[in-house]
Design a protein around this motif. Structure first.
Motif, mmCIF file in Angstrom:
data_model
loop_
_atom_site.group_PDB
_atom_site.id
_atom_site.type_symbol
_atom_site.label_atom_id
_atom_site.label_comp_id
_atom_site.label_asym_id
_atom_site.label_seq_id
_atom_site.Cartn_x
_atom_site.Cartn_y
_atom_site.Cartn_z
ATOM 1 N N PHE A 140 40.663 76.254 69.036
ATOM 2 C CA PHE A 140 42.116 76.300 68.956
ATOM 3 C C PHE A 140 42.724 76.213 70.355
ATOM 4 O O PHE A 140 43.621 75.422 70.619
ATOM 5 C CB PHE A 140 42.555 77.585 68.249
ATOM 6 C CG PHE A 140 44.007 77.876 68.408
ATOM 7 C CD1 PHE A 140 44.952 77.025 67.858
ATOM 8 C CD2 PHE A 140 44.437 78.988 69.108
ATOM 9 C CE1 PHE A 140 46.296 77.285 68.011
ATOM 10 C CE2 PHE A 140 45.776 79.251 69.258
ATOM 11 C CZ PHE A 140 46.709 78.394 68.715
ATOM 12 N N MET A 141 42.175 77.028 71.274
ATOM 13 C CA MET A 141 42.726 77.059 72.618
ATOM 14 C C MET A 141 42.485 75.731 73.334
ATOM 15 O O MET A 141 43.225 75.365 74.232
ATOM 16 C CB MET A 141 42.112 78.214 73.412
ATOM 17 C CG MET A 141 42.782 79.540 73.121
ATOM 18 S SD MET A 141 44.529 79.482 73.541
ATOM 19 C CE MET A 141 45.056 81.075 72.953
ATOM 20 N N ASP A 142 41.432 75.012 72.925
ATOM 21 C CA ASP A 142 41.185 73.704 73.495
ATOM 22 C C ASP A 142 42.367 72.794 73.197
ATOM 23 O O ASP A 142 42.814 72.024 74.044
ATOM 24 C CB ASP A 142 39.892 73.129 72.893
ATOM 25 C CG ASP A 142 39.504 71.823 73.555
ATOM 26 O OD1 ASP A 142 39.484 71.799 74.808
ATOM 27 O OD2 ASP A 142 39.245 70.847 72.849
ATOM 28 N N GLY A 143 42.902 72.920 71.985
ATOM 29 C CA GLY A 143 44.075 72.141 71.630
ATOM 30 C C GLY A 143 45.271 72.517 72.483
ATOM 31 O O GLY A 143 46.002 71.651 72.984
ATOM 32 N N VAL A 144 45.461 73.823 72.687
ATOM 33 C CA VAL A 144 46.572 74.280 73.511
ATOM 34 C C VAL A 144 46.394 73.754 74.940
ATOM 35 O O VAL A 144 47.342 73.271 75.567
ATOM 36 C CB VAL A 144 46.646 75.825 73.498
ATOM 37 C CG1 VAL A 144 47.724 76.308 74.440
ATOM 38 C CG2 VAL A 144 46.891 76.325 72.088
ATOM 39 N N TYR A 145 45.151 73.825 75.421
ATOM 40 C CA TYR A 145 44.844 73.342 76.770
ATOM 41 C C TYR A 145 45.202 71.856 76.896
ATOM 42 O O TYR A 145 45.833 71.437 77.852
ATOM 43 C CB TYR A 145 43.359 73.588 77.037
ATOM 44 C CG TYR A 145 42.816 72.982 78.310
ATOM 45 C CD1 TYR A 145 42.850 73.690 79.508
ATOM 46 C CD2 TYR A 145 42.246 71.719 78.308
ATOM 47 C CE1 TYR A 145 42.340 73.137 80.671
ATOM 48 C CE2 TYR A 145 41.731 71.156 79.459
ATOM 49 C CZ TYR A 145 41.776 71.867 80.644
ATOM 50 O OH TYR A 145 41.269 71.324 81.776
#
Lengths: 383, 532, 166
Positions: A140-145
């Motif tokens: 998920f955080m990869d997407g935010v990144y």
């Protein structure tokens, strides 16, 4: 009743093998691959020395969450992302050398603390499923990144250097050259010993981290983490703030992963902006498990042994594949498969051991008439 | 005692949960250095009393309590257990609350570790202080010494015998500087006889040092051996507060279970039974909280066999283990044929049925209609109420037969409902219980386990359920094994009653045996003594 | 973090102020380290230029060194560059004709990425001897921007075949 129970030697061997099956399989494969790779000993050792400096720090960041009973912190990729953001700023600001790394750490630290705190909050709500939750949280955080780095940087977040921006004017390029900080930590203090060069400054940083972890275990907070790692209910009823302590463990882990990723990338010399962190958690997990750790217990020697073994395999298997099967690629597939297999095996073993322990604890409760095992002995297994 | 202010005094403690009174005007006092044995059956109010003493949040959440708790003569009201600890009250629980991978010292000092300041303390707070292990070991050793037992400060808890774990727990409580009152809830339940002896000696030692002790145990001989005074609770009331001197176990047992005069038990001489229907040998069951350790008994054909005992001793584990709902081992034979454990289907196929104590969880499909609930197990096990199509390739539910079945049982068991399509969750507890019975009856079992059939249902329904069971036994000749916490109802309908204690059968009595004998069995006395 | 002090007696009153002082210290250390890293780590490019400028003659041959880096030789009209970190640098000019080498210190502004340092000006003591140098092009933009590859979206929903480059 209470005489110490002595295992027959065959059973003892079997028990040792069961406890160390992951390490043994790994040793076996590597032992076959080393001679067939036809690599020189000097080459292998030099490569290993370099890879120690590159990777050990990252793997160390897994220790505290395991100690706190949260398993392998696959959420450490959040820290890796923070480190990458720090490096992007260091490159953009044109800050070079060790100072550039320090700058990246200083920029990455607040981001890592924030991300770690968020991850800790999430994992506290997913008790008992920390590993898979952390793993998905990483995705998920990869997407935010991606959103931040690909769309906000250069558009909202000021980026001055055109060299790292996509030609459309915003977003960071797919590959970020780290020439300004390349191996600046490694080269700060190079020691030549015979045919080998040792990046002493990097080793020093890793040694400091190891000392920190040893010291940390002896603090009140470290003791609390150990207690929580073994029994949350008991710790809670003793007045230990369980949730807070778990969050602290994740925050520290995320911070360390941030520094670890910066050390890793300065050694590599360039950064795949959108991919560099994707496998970080996996490889660190594979390394610590290969070193003999389980998802419930890990030590500093586990880290050191594991980094060495995993990388030894990474060095020797592709050339061995090339010699044995005529294709280095087979070796590359094989080593990836091995690393994933190690993780799968370790997780399955952990679940199996838990059940076996529950079983033997149960045996301790049976009546003596049912030919059950000596309860004094099985009590220990229940732990 | 020179100081005549009691250490602890409870004055008129009254507590009710949603209209049910669980404690009524309980008053007693405890002096320094005195050991008070607190005994009572399950539900007598011991647990609630201790919760009030410790300021457990659940008490305040359910409307608080009446009466006053005084410590050293001053009224005390604790908002949470930590307040109680600060006031010098320690509690040793029935389950261990120890960290298995920690040493004795680490456990005794858990969250009270001694530490040294360092720079990091200023930066990141007091939890960064490093532990002062030598000081911790010294303090733990002192606590162990005070207890007067042999316990190495560096042994891991996971490697200790059970008794040492219990001592570690107690040492943790008495390590607190201000500890003056210690509550031990069933501290000997997990101990061997010899270990229990040492524990009792330690308690006397602690009392001699001026610590007041409340000792809760169902092992009455231990209570008489160690306590200075005995307080007996029954149904929320204090029925006896007497010096322990000269009190006999038998007397306490009688006070505990109550009414010496007993009209309910009836002698039924006209009953005759066949050969053994169910034989159980060395059964163990790993049911959490209801562990069965080693149980052997045999039930005769056509008999109603009762199993009683205090909660947590393992009586519920017996039917759950035989029916394969929890991991179990040992030998079980039904009409001489071996029954595989760990497999619910095998037990059902053998002709046994089970009415679970967990009505809402195991017993009923709450969102389904009555006919479906009643027919479900029979359909699964016997293939009944199914119509076959295309030579058995498909089978569909036979709604008509199911409806007829449901209506038959609704009438027979007087289930109050709007019709056979009503959902099970909409029924009252008593009617749900009847549906569970109907479901078991529909299997036409040759052996029926009934677990806590009257739990949580009103008095009228209770009588009806028990009558139906008795009639079913009389009319169908079905052997029934009934497990219940209510000794009265066991004695009312059973032909024999076994009392389970600590995972074993303490003894089997005829229902007309004196109540005190049952009490003695529950108190851990063996059959020989009880039937004397 | 390794320094230890054994505190037998507690000092509850002073903990607050100690804590505050410690936090101020941490904040100061963070900012201080940041400032140090930024100032000493900032990279600049100095173009050393041996061309006639503003009436000053270029040198026939000059050897120039910035800081401790290897000196370079420049003929008339030649130009070279030094990559440096930090703002204050010593520049040594040796005219290779027997005269004493001249050492001058130059201070660059923090945000100057690239400066053109005129050696004749520097030797003549003209202040400032450097001027900002704008190339107009920072770095050549890549022919085609590679965008990050898709995650598992690509696995379930593969791109049309013609766009699969590699």
């Amino acid at each position: 009743m209470n005489t110490p129970f002595k295992l027959p030697s065959a059973a003892r061997v079997r028990r040792f093998a069961a406890d160390n099956v992951v390490v043994l399989i790994f040793l076996f494969v590597t032992a076959i691959a080393v001679p067939s790779s036809k690599l020189s000993g000097t080459y292998i050792i030099q490569d290993l020395l370099t890879r120690y400096g590159r990777n050990a720090f990252l793997v160390f960041s897994l220790l505290l969450p395991i100690m706190a009973g949260m398993g392998i912190n696959f959420g450490m990729v959040l820290g890796a992302m923070a480190g990458e953001i720090g490096l992007i700023f260091a490159v953009d600001q044109g800050i070079a050398g060790v100072q550039g790394l320090l700058y990246a750490v200083l920029v990455g630290a607040p981001i890592a603390i924030l991300l770690g705190w968020i991850a800790g909050q999430v994992l506290n709500r997913a008790r008992g499923r920390e590993m898979v939750t952390g793993y998905i949280l990483g995705f998920f955080m990869d997407g935010v990144y991606q959103f931040v780095v690909l769309y906000l940087m250069g558009a909202i977040i000021p980026i001055t250097s055109k060299a790292i921006t996509l030609s459309r004017g915003y977003g960071i390029r797919n590959t970020l050259g780290l020439d300004s900080v390349r191996q600046s930590l490694d080269k700060l203090l190079m020691l030549k010993v015979g045919p080998f060069t040792l990046p002493m400054a990097t080793y020093l940083v890793i040694a400091l981290l190891a000392i920190f972890i040893v010291w940390f275990r002896r603090t009140k907070l470290g003791q609390d983490m150990r207690a929580i790692g073994q029994d949350q209910t008991v710790s809670h009823s003793a007045g230990i703030p369980v949730e807070r302590t778990r969050i602290v463990a994740i925050v520290i882990s995320t911070l360390l992963a941030m520094v670890g990723q910066i050390i890793f990338l300065q050694n590599m010399g360039n950064m795949a902006t959108y991919n560099a962190h994707r496998q970080t958690g996996f490889f660190a997990a594979a390394a610590i498990l290969v070193g003999g750790a389980s998802v419930a217990k890990a030590t500093i020697p586990n880290v050191l042994v594991g980094v060495g073994l995993l990388h030894l395999m990474y060095i020797v298997v592709p050339p061995a594949g090339a010699r044995l099967f005529g294709s280095a690629q087979i070796g590359e597939y094989f080593r990836d498969a091995m690393s994933y297999a190690v993780i799968a095996l370790a997780l399955a073993l952990h679940a199996w051991r838990k059940r076996a322990n529950a079983e033997s604890a149960r045996a301790g409760l049976r009546g003596a008439a049912s030919g059950a095992v000596d309860p004094a002995k099985t009590e220990g297994g229940a732990a | 005692m020179p100081d005549d202010t009691p250490l602890l005094s409870l004055e008129g403690i009254t507590k009710d949960f949603y209209g049910t009174t669980v404690l009524r005007d309980v008053s007693f006092a405890l002096r320094r250095g005195e050991i008070l044995g607190l005994v009572g059956e399950n539900g007598a109010g011991k647990t609630t009393l201790m919760r009030i003493l410790f300021g457990m949040p659940v008490i305040a959440e359910t409307g608080g309590f009446g009466g006053t708790v005084r410590i050293d003569g001053r009224p005390a009201s604790f908002r949470n257990p930590f307040d109680a600890l600060d006031a010098g009250i320690g509690m040793v629980h029935q389950e261990f609350s120890l960290i298995p991978g920690f040493t004795t010292t680490e456990n005794i000092m858990l969250n009270r570790e001694q530490s040294r300041r360092n720079v990091a303390v200023d930066l990141f707070g007091p939890r960064m202080a490093t532990l002062d292990r030598p000081a911790m070991t010294a303090r733990a050793s002192k606590a162990i010494e005070r207890l007067g037992v042999e316990l190495h400060p560096d042994t891991l808890v996971s490697e200790m015998p059970v008794g040492h774990k219990q001592f570690t727990e107690i040492a943790r409580e008495i390590d607190r500087e201000n500890v003056k009152l210690l509550v031990l809830d069933e501290p000997t339940a997990v101990l061997a006889e010899s270990e229990a002896e040492i524990l009792l000696a330690s308690l006397r030692r602690l009392a001699a040092q001026g610590i007041g002790i409340i000792f809760i145990s169902h092992r009455l001989h231990e209570v008489t051996a160690v306590a200075d005074r005995v307080v007996v609770l029954r149904d929320g009331q204090l029925v006896k507060d007497t010096s322990a001197k000269g009190v006999e176990v038998r007397e306490i047992a009688a006070w505990m279970v109550g009414r010496e005069v007993d009209a309910n038990a009836r002698v039924r001489s006209d009953r005759s039974f066949g050969g053994p229907a169910l034989e159980v040998e060395h059964l163990w069951v790993d049911m959490p909280g209801e562990t069965v350790r080693d149980v052997s008994f045999s039930v005769r054909e056509g008999e109603i066999f009762g199993i009683g005992g205090l909660a947590g001793q393992g009586k519920l584990g017996i039917p759950n283990g035989i029916m394969g709902l929890f991991a179990a081992g040992g030998e079980v034979r039904l009409h001489g044929k071996h029954v595989a454990l760990d497999a619910p289907r095998a037990a059902l196929d053998a002709g046994m049925a089970f009415v679970s104590e967990d009505r809402r969880g195991v017993g009923l499909l709450l969102d389904e209609s009555l006919d479906w609930n009643i027919a479900f197990t029979a359909m699964q096990v016997k293939g009944a109420y199914l119509r076959r199509w295309l030579g058995g390739l498909f089978s569909l539910r036979d709604e008509k037969a199911m409806r007829a079945l449901a209506e038959q049982y609704i009438e027979m068991l007087e289930i109050k409902c709007t019709g056979h399509r009503q959902k099970a969750k909409e029924l009252s507890g008593g009617n749900q219980q009847k549906v569970c019975l109907a479901k078991a009856f529909a299997l036409e079992p040759n052996l029926l386990f009934v677990s806590e059939p009257t739990r949580g249902i009103d008095v009228g329904a209770k009588k009806l359920v028990l009558d139906k069971l008795r009639h079913y036994n009389r009319d169908e000749g079905t052997t029934i094994v009934m497990v219940s916490s209510e000794l009265e109802e066991l004695r009312a309908i059973c032909d024999r009653v076994a009392i389970v204690d600590e995972g074993r059968i303490a003894g089997i009595l005829p229902p007309e045996a004196p109540l005190a004998d049952f009490g003695l069995l529950m108190a851990g006395e063996r059959a020989a003594e009880a039937s004397a | 973090m390794s320094a230890k002090e054994v505190s037998g007696a507690k000092a509850p009153l002073r903990v607050g102020t100690r804590r505050a002082a410690a936090l101020v210290l941490v904040a100061a250390a963070y900012l201080g380290a940041g400032a140090w890293a930024m100032l000493t780590g900032k990279s600049h490019t100095i173009l050393v230029d041996n061309k006639p400028v503003a009436g000053l003659e270029a040198f026939r041959l000059v050897e120039v060194a910035v800081g401790r880096q290897e000196p370079v030789e420049l003929g008339r009209g030649e130009r070279d560059k030094f990559a440096v970190q930090g703002q204050r640098h010593r520049v040594k000019i040796d005219l290779m004709n027997g005269t004493e080498p001249v050492t001058t210190t130059i201070v660059l502004p923090y945000d100057a990425k690239m400066v053109l340092l005129s050696l004749p000006k520097l030797a003549a003591g003209v202040e400032p001897a450097w001027e900002p140098f704008e190339t107009g092009q920072d770095a050549p933009p890549p022919a085609a921007d590679e965008l990050p590859e898709e995650l598992f979206g690509a696995a379930i929903d593969p791109a049309p075949p013609e766009s699969v480059g590699d």
